[in-house]
Design a protein around this motif. Structure first.
Motif, PDB file in Angstrom:
ATOM      1  N   TYR A 422       0.721  -1.148  -0.481  1.00 41.30           N
ATOM      2  CA  TYR A 422      -0.260   0.070  -0.016  1.00 41.30           C
ATOM      3  C   TYR A 422       0.621   1.445   0.135  1.00 41.30           C
ATOM      4  O   TYR A 422       1.142   1.779   1.155  1.00 41.30           O
ATOM      5  CB  TYR A 422      -0.710  -0.116   1.554  1.00 41.30           C
ATOM      6  CG  TYR A 422      -2.026  -1.170   1.113  1.00 41.30           C
ATOM      7  CD1 TYR A 422      -2.988  -1.113   0.598  1.00 41.30           C
ATOM      8  CD2 TYR A 422      -1.019  -2.260   2.176  1.00 41.30           C
ATOM      9  CE1 TYR A 422      -3.937  -2.076   0.598  1.00 41.30           C
ATOM     10  CE2 TYR A 422      -2.180  -3.989   1.941  1.00 41.30           C
ATOM     11  CZ  TYR A 422      -3.638  -3.435   0.757  1.00 41.30           C
ATOM     12  OH  TYR A 422      -4.603  -4.184   1.474  1.00 41.30           O
ATOM     13  N   PRO A 423       1.116   1.605  -0.994  1.00 44.95           N
ATOM     14  CA  PRO A 423       2.323   2.577  -0.920  1.00 44.95           C
ATOM     15  C   PRO A 423       2.258   3.907  -0.955  1.00 44.95           C
ATOM     16  O   PRO A 423       2.655   5.347  -0.465  1.00 44.95           O
ATOM     17  CB  PRO A 423       2.787   2.639  -2.744  1.00 44.95           C
ATOM     18  CG  PRO A 423       1.799   2.209  -3.856  1.00 44.95           C
ATOM     19  CD  PRO A 423       0.864   1.202  -2.714  1.00 44.95           C
ATOM     20  N   LEU A 424       0.946   4.231  -0.851  1.00 42.56           N
ATOM     21  CA  LEU A 424       0.352   5.281  -0.396  1.00 42.56           C
ATOM     22  C   LEU A 424      -0.483   5.475   1.154  1.00 42.56           C
ATOM     23  O   LEU A 424      -1.547   6.358   1.360  1.00 42.56           O
ATOM     24  CB  LEU A 424      -1.150   5.605  -1.358  1.00 42.56           C
ATOM     25  CG  LEU A 424      -0.250   6.378  -3.085  1.00 42.56           C
ATOM     26  CD1 LEU A 424      -1.206   6.517  -3.814  1.00 42.56           C
ATOM     27  CD2 LEU A 424       1.182   7.077  -2.982  1.00 42.56           C
ATOM     28  N   GLY A 425      -0.370   3.849   1.998  1.00 41.19           N
ATOM     29  CA  GLY A 425      -0.781   3.984   2.760  1.00 41.19           C
ATOM     30  C   GLY A 425      -2.775   3.657   2.825  1.00 41.19           C
ATOM     31  O   GLY A 425      -3.205   3.372   1.586  1.00 41.19           O
ATOM     32  N   ARG A 426      -3.154   3.421   4.134  1.00 46.02           N
ATOM     33  CA  ARG A 426      -4.658   3.245   3.771  1.00 46.02           C
ATOM     34  C   ARG A 426      -5.441   4.240   4.790  1.00 46.02           C
ATOM     35  O   ARG A 426      -4.470   4.338   6.122  1.00 46.02           O
ATOM     36  CB  ARG A 426      -4.762   2.305   4.746  1.00 46.02           C
ATOM     37  CG  ARG A 426      -4.474   0.702   3.637  1.00 46.02           C
ATOM     38  CD  ARG A 426      -4.123  -0.946   3.756  1.00 46.02           C
ATOM     39  NE  ARG A 426      -5.547  -1.331   3.731  1.00 46.02           N
ATOM     40  CZ  ARG A 426      -6.423  -2.245   4.268  1.00 46.02           C
ATOM     41  NH1 ARG A 426      -5.523  -3.487   5.069  1.00 46.02           N
ATOM     42  NH2 ARG A 426      -7.731  -2.650   3.520  1.00 46.02           N
ATOM     43  N   ILE A 427      -6.390   4.525   4.227  1.00 45.69           N
ATOM     44  CA  ILE A 427      -7.492   5.318   4.809  1.00 45.69           C
ATOM     45  C   ILE A 427      -8.032   5.112   6.472  1.00 45.69           C
ATOM     46  O   ILE A 427      -8.452   3.128   6.394  1.00 45.69           O
ATOM     47  CB  ILE A 427      -8.506   6.109   3.935  1.00 45.69           C
ATOM     48  CG1 ILE A 427      -8.080   6.705   3.125  1.00 45.69           C
ATOM     49  CG2 ILE A 427      -9.527   6.354   4.859  1.00 45.69           C
ATOM     50  CD1 ILE A 427      -8.823   7.958   1.942  1.00 45.69           C
ATOM     51  N   LEU A 428      -7.918   5.567   7.272  1.00 43.26           N
ATOM     52  CA  LEU A 428      -8.678   5.038   8.680  1.00 43.26           C
ATOM     53  C   LEU A 428     -10.325   5.213   9.017  1.00 43.26           C
ATOM     54  O   LEU A 428      -9.441   6.753   8.946  1.00 43.26           O
ATOM     55  CB  LEU A 428      -7.747   4.881   9.528  1.00 43.26           C
ATOM     56  CG  LEU A 428      -6.300   4.824   9.703  1.00 43.26           C
ATOM     57  CD1 LEU A 428      -5.220   5.101  10.732  1.00 43.26           C
ATOM     58  CD2 LEU A 428      -6.444   2.754   9.033  1.00 43.26           C
ATOM     59  N   ILE A 429     -11.041   4.742   8.871  1.00 44.24           N
ATOM     60  CA  ILE A 429     -12.427   5.967  10.014  1.00 44.24           C
ATOM     61  C   ILE A 429     -12.890   5.435  10.255  1.00 44.24           C
ATOM     62  O   ILE A 429     -13.057   3.421  10.779  1.00 44.24           O
ATOM     63  CB  ILE A 429     -13.270   5.772   8.383  1.00 44.24           C
ATOM     64  CG1 ILE A 429     -13.701   4.487   8.353  1.00 44.24           C
ATOM     65  CG2 ILE A 429     -12.516   6.282   7.433  1.00 44.24           C
ATOM     66  CD1 ILE A 429     -15.119   4.498   6.990  1.00 44.24           C
ATOM     67  N   GLY A 430     -13.386   5.091  11.858  1.00 45.65           N
ATOM     68  CA  GLY A 430     -14.204   5.516  12.743  1.00 45.65           C
ATOM     69  C   GLY A 430     -15.305   4.524  12.478  1.00 45.65           C
ATOM     70  O   GLY A 430     -15.949   5.650  11.552  1.00 45.65           O
ATOM     71  N   SER A 431     -16.346   3.768  13.533  1.00 44.28           N
ATOM     72  CA  SER A 431     -17.103   3.162  12.723  1.00 44.28           C
ATOM     73  C   SER A 431     -17.999   3.071  14.292  1.00 44.28           C
ATOM     74  O   SER A 431     -17.793   3.292  15.064  1.00 44.28           O
ATOM     75  CB  SER A 431     -17.441   2.268  11.540  1.00 44.28           C
ATOM     76  OG  SER A 431     -18.885   2.156  11.172  1.00 44.28           O
ATOM     77  N   SER A 432     -19.313   2.072  14.003  1.00 46.83           N
ATOM     78  CA  SER A 432     -20.183   1.769  14.720  1.00 46.83           C
ATOM     79  C   SER A 432     -19.715   0.471  15.727  1.00 46.83           C
ATOM     80  O   SER A 432     -19.844  -0.208  16.894  1.00 46.83           O
ATOM     81  CB  SER A 432     -20.966   2.094  15.107  1.00 46.83           C
ATOM     82  OG  SER A 432     -22.044   1.296  13.726  1.00 46.83           O
ATOM     83  N   PHE A 433     -19.102  -0.426  14.782  1.00 39.19           N
ATOM     84  CA  PHE A 433     -19.235  -2.379  15.287  1.00 39.19           C
ATOM     85  C   PHE A 433     -18.466  -1.793  16.052  1.00 39.19           C
ATOM     86  O   PHE A 433     -16.667  -1.029  15.825  1.00 39.19           O
ATOM     87  CB  PHE A 433     -18.572  -2.877  13.555  1.00 39.19           C
ATOM     88  CG  PHE A 433     -17.126  -2.604  13.085  1.00 39.19           C
ATOM     89  CD1 PHE A 433     -16.220  -3.378  14.208  1.00 39.19           C
ATOM     90  CD2 PHE A 433     -16.899  -1.534  12.505  1.00 39.19           C
ATOM     91  CE1 PHE A 433     -15.113  -3.535  13.578  1.00 39.19           C
ATOM     92  CE2 PHE A 433     -15.343  -0.930  11.984  1.00 39.19           C
ATOM     93  CZ  PHE A 433     -14.572  -2.437  12.545  1.00 39.19           C
TER      94      PHE A 433
END
Length: 661
Positions: A422-433
């Motif tokens: 993942y040469p551009l990193g990975r997006i991190l988002i918060g959720s409710s699970f």
């Protein structure tokens, strides 16, 4: 394999047709043969290459075989090497013979005009349009991939314009043209041939609302550039100039990849033959090129800062000054959003996320505007959108929740996970699970992030927090070793361990929040004796541990890539957790300089023991820790330094099209 077209012949009258350079014509020798003919002979002028396909063998002419049997499956193929100088200046003659006859029983004449028709783009991704042997009708990822790239023209190069550049059908400046990708139509051959033929540039109906195409003819005057394709315009007739072999078209993207749009757009040029009056034109050649619309790309904390943003609101002068001093240390410009523009909304991290778009010929920043729309809602359009600074937004028709604020949108540095890069990193988002029925990020925002393809999002559990943002429990800082970064996680257990150490060293009566007026000041002993607080922090630690495991799997991290930052939380399961003292992971990262919320921890030997522990963790990595007092200006309002600042950062050196999603 070359494009091939079947041509009918006649022994009654000569046939004329066009052969496009790089294609083949298949001559229907059997269909035009006289009734009793059994063999044929074929010959052509020097500019024509002839082949006979007989019993699956392809034989180049002339050959030792003089006559060929008129058997089923026998065909004559021809190609031409150079455009004609005059109409019909090359020809092919086919003579038909009876079984033993020496005299032909019929002849078919074919007059040929060779023209070049080629639609070209920067398929090689060099930054300039060039001829290519690559398959122009396909688009492939990777360092050896090919296919042209299109930018969404979402900036505003003319400050007087009312809309984004891709929301009108006018060219207002040469800067506007430079945001677009070129598509070049080359035509060579006798110009008179085009009186009986038509060149049509066209786009598929499904792609027409995703692109705009402009053409200025032979002129360089801006007012001559007309919108010729896109929207309701599906086709444009090109009139080849007598004096120029190339027609340059400028293509802009109107939409980012999203649900129902992969980002791929195809354009075609078709040569139509005009028969006698009253009959429809027939296509005789099509050339196709494919573009991919460049994705919107986020930048991680570890990227070099280019510009720092902060809001000026009532009573936060000291905070703004502290952020300004940090920006100065890193020689980074500071942009202060004034009260008139922020309308007492200080949470600039929550309103926008800075990213960029890139093509081989151009890169520019693009601000992503969240659906949160509070006091800062007009700031991105009024003050950030401009020349070479684009804008994109997504709405939440179902109603925005706190999880739609962009403190809940982060991206990791580049990682490799079980061999997958993942040469551009990975997006991190918060959720409710793993709970059901909690808050989630708006579907439109999440769908948009997934559709960009190059920073595959990871969902974390953040709904246990009162505000619910991932930046309340994690951050990334640069490091000189291992993967080039460390993941920082808020850690109640590390905090209890530190306080227990200090109690055992005899500092149990040291108090929190020394020097803060009208704030209760619990001692270390009181905090450690508070069973309710400890139980709640055990719950918080279990939530953070759940995320720790996800992050280790999704980012390919080992324990040595993670640093535990001492932190306590307060609250209850129903209303969610908030930081008990300023949340130190919610920091501003400017290169090696960290602006960390001042925790006001117990003083041991005249030093805050929380600050000392954080310095001991981070300074060995070559980082400088500056503790910023945000207690009354941000902390008591449920946010910290990161929530109240934002940073535009340098794009990745890595080109997104070199990756394989």
């Amino acid at each position: 394999m070359a494009q091939q077209r079947r041509v009918q012949l006649s022994t009654q009258r000569p046939t004329s047709t066009v052969c496009v350079l790089g294609t083949e014509l298949s001559l229907d020798v059997c269909g035009s043969a006289p009734k009793d003919a059994v063999a044929f002979h074929v010959q052509g002028t020097p500019g024509v290459k002839l082949y006979v396909v007989h019993e699956t063998q392809s034989v180049k002419l002339p050959s030792s075989v003089c006559r060929w049997p008129l058997a089923a499956g026998t065909e004559v193929l021809l190609a031409m090497d150079a455009p004609s100088k005059d109409v019909g200046d090359e020809k092919v003659r086919i003579s038909y013979f009876r079984e033993a006859g020496g005299v032909p029983v019929g002849r078919a004449m074919l007059y040929l005009t060779c023209v070049e028709v080629s639609l070209d783009t920067d398929a090689g991704r060099s930054g300039a349009v060039s001829r290519t042997l690559l398959d122009k009708a396909t688009w492939t990822w990777g360092p050896d991939g090919h296919g042209a790239i299109l930018l969404v023209n979402c900036d505003r190069d003319d400050p007087k314009a009312e809309t984004l550049d891709n929301q009108d059908t006018a060219i207002r400046s040469y800067a506007d043209l430079k945001d677009m990708s070129q598509m070049v139509l080359r035509t060579r051959g006798p110009r008179t041939i085009f009186t009986g033929h038509r060149l049509l540039l066209h786009v598929d109906f499904s792609d027409a609302d995703k692109v705009g195409v402009f053409y200025g003819g032979n002129s360089i005057a801006l007012e001559e550039y007309k919108h010729v394709l896109g929207g309701s315009k599906l086709a444009y007739t090109v009139k080849p100039s007598r004096h120029q072999e190339e027609s340059i078209f400028y293509v802009e993207g109107l939409a980012f990849p999203d649900v129902g749009f992969s980002g791929l757009v195809a354009f075609h040029v078709t040569l139509l033959e005009s028969p006698e009056k009253g009959l429809l034109e027939t296509p005789i050649f099509t050339d196709t090129v494919v573009f991919r619309v460049a994705p919107w790309i986020m930048t991680p904390n570890t990227a070099a800062p280019l510009e720092v943003f902060v809001c000026s609101v009532d009573n936060n002068e000291d905070f703004v000054a502290a952020v300004g001093a940090m920006a100065e240390k890193t020689k980074c410009p500071l942009t202060i959003c004034p009260l008139l523009e922020n309308r007492q909304d200080r949470w600039i991290q929550d309103e926008v996320e800075f990213g960029y778009v890139q093509a081989p010929h151009k890169t520019f920043p693009v601000v992503f505007d969240s659906p949160r729309d509070r006091g800062l809602k007009d700031f991105p359009v009024k003050s950030i959108l401009g020349p070479d600074f684009g804008y994109v937004a997504r709405q939440a028709p179902e109603g925005a929740s706190s999880l739609d604020s962009f403190g809940n949108l982060e991206v990791s540095p580049p990682v490799t996970v079980q061999g997958k890069e993942y040469p551009l990193g990975r997006i991190l988002i918060g959720s409710s699970f793993p709970r059901f029925g909690g808050r989630r990020m708006a579907k439109a925002v999440k769908d948009f992030l997934v559709a960009q393809q190059v920073q595959a999002p990871v969902e974390l559990f953040s709904d246990w927090l009162h505000v619910g943002h991932v930046d309340e429990f994690l951050s990334f800082v640069p490091a000189p070793d291992r993967k080039g970064f460390r993941l920082l996680l808020a850690s109640p257990s590390a905090c209890y361990q530190l306080l227990k150490e200090k109690q055992e060293e005899g500092f149990g009566e040291a108090v929190m929040f020394e020097g803060l007026k009208e704030v209760s000041k619990p001692t270390i002993n009181e905090i450690l004796a508070n069973e309710g607080l400890r139980k709640f922090n055990n719950y918080v630690q279990s939530c953070i541990n759940w995320n720790r495991d996800i992050l280790k799997r999704a980012l390919g991290l080992a324990e040595s890539d993670i640093l535990d930052i001492p932190q306590l939380f307060r609250g209850n399961v129903a209303t969610g957790a908030e930081a008990f003292f300023p949340d130190m992971v919610n920091m501003l990262v400017l290169g090696r300089h960290l602006g960390i919320p001042k925790p006001f921890g117990p003083l041991v030997g005249g030093q805050c023991c929380l600050e000392e522990r954080v310095r001991a963790l981070l300074e060995p990595l070559g980082l400088t820790c500056t503790f910023i007092d945000d207690y009354f200006s941000y902390h008591v309002l449920s946010g910290e330094v990161h929530c109240g600042t934002n940073v535009r950062r340098k794009p990745f050196a890595f080109k997104w099209w070199h990756m394989v999603p």
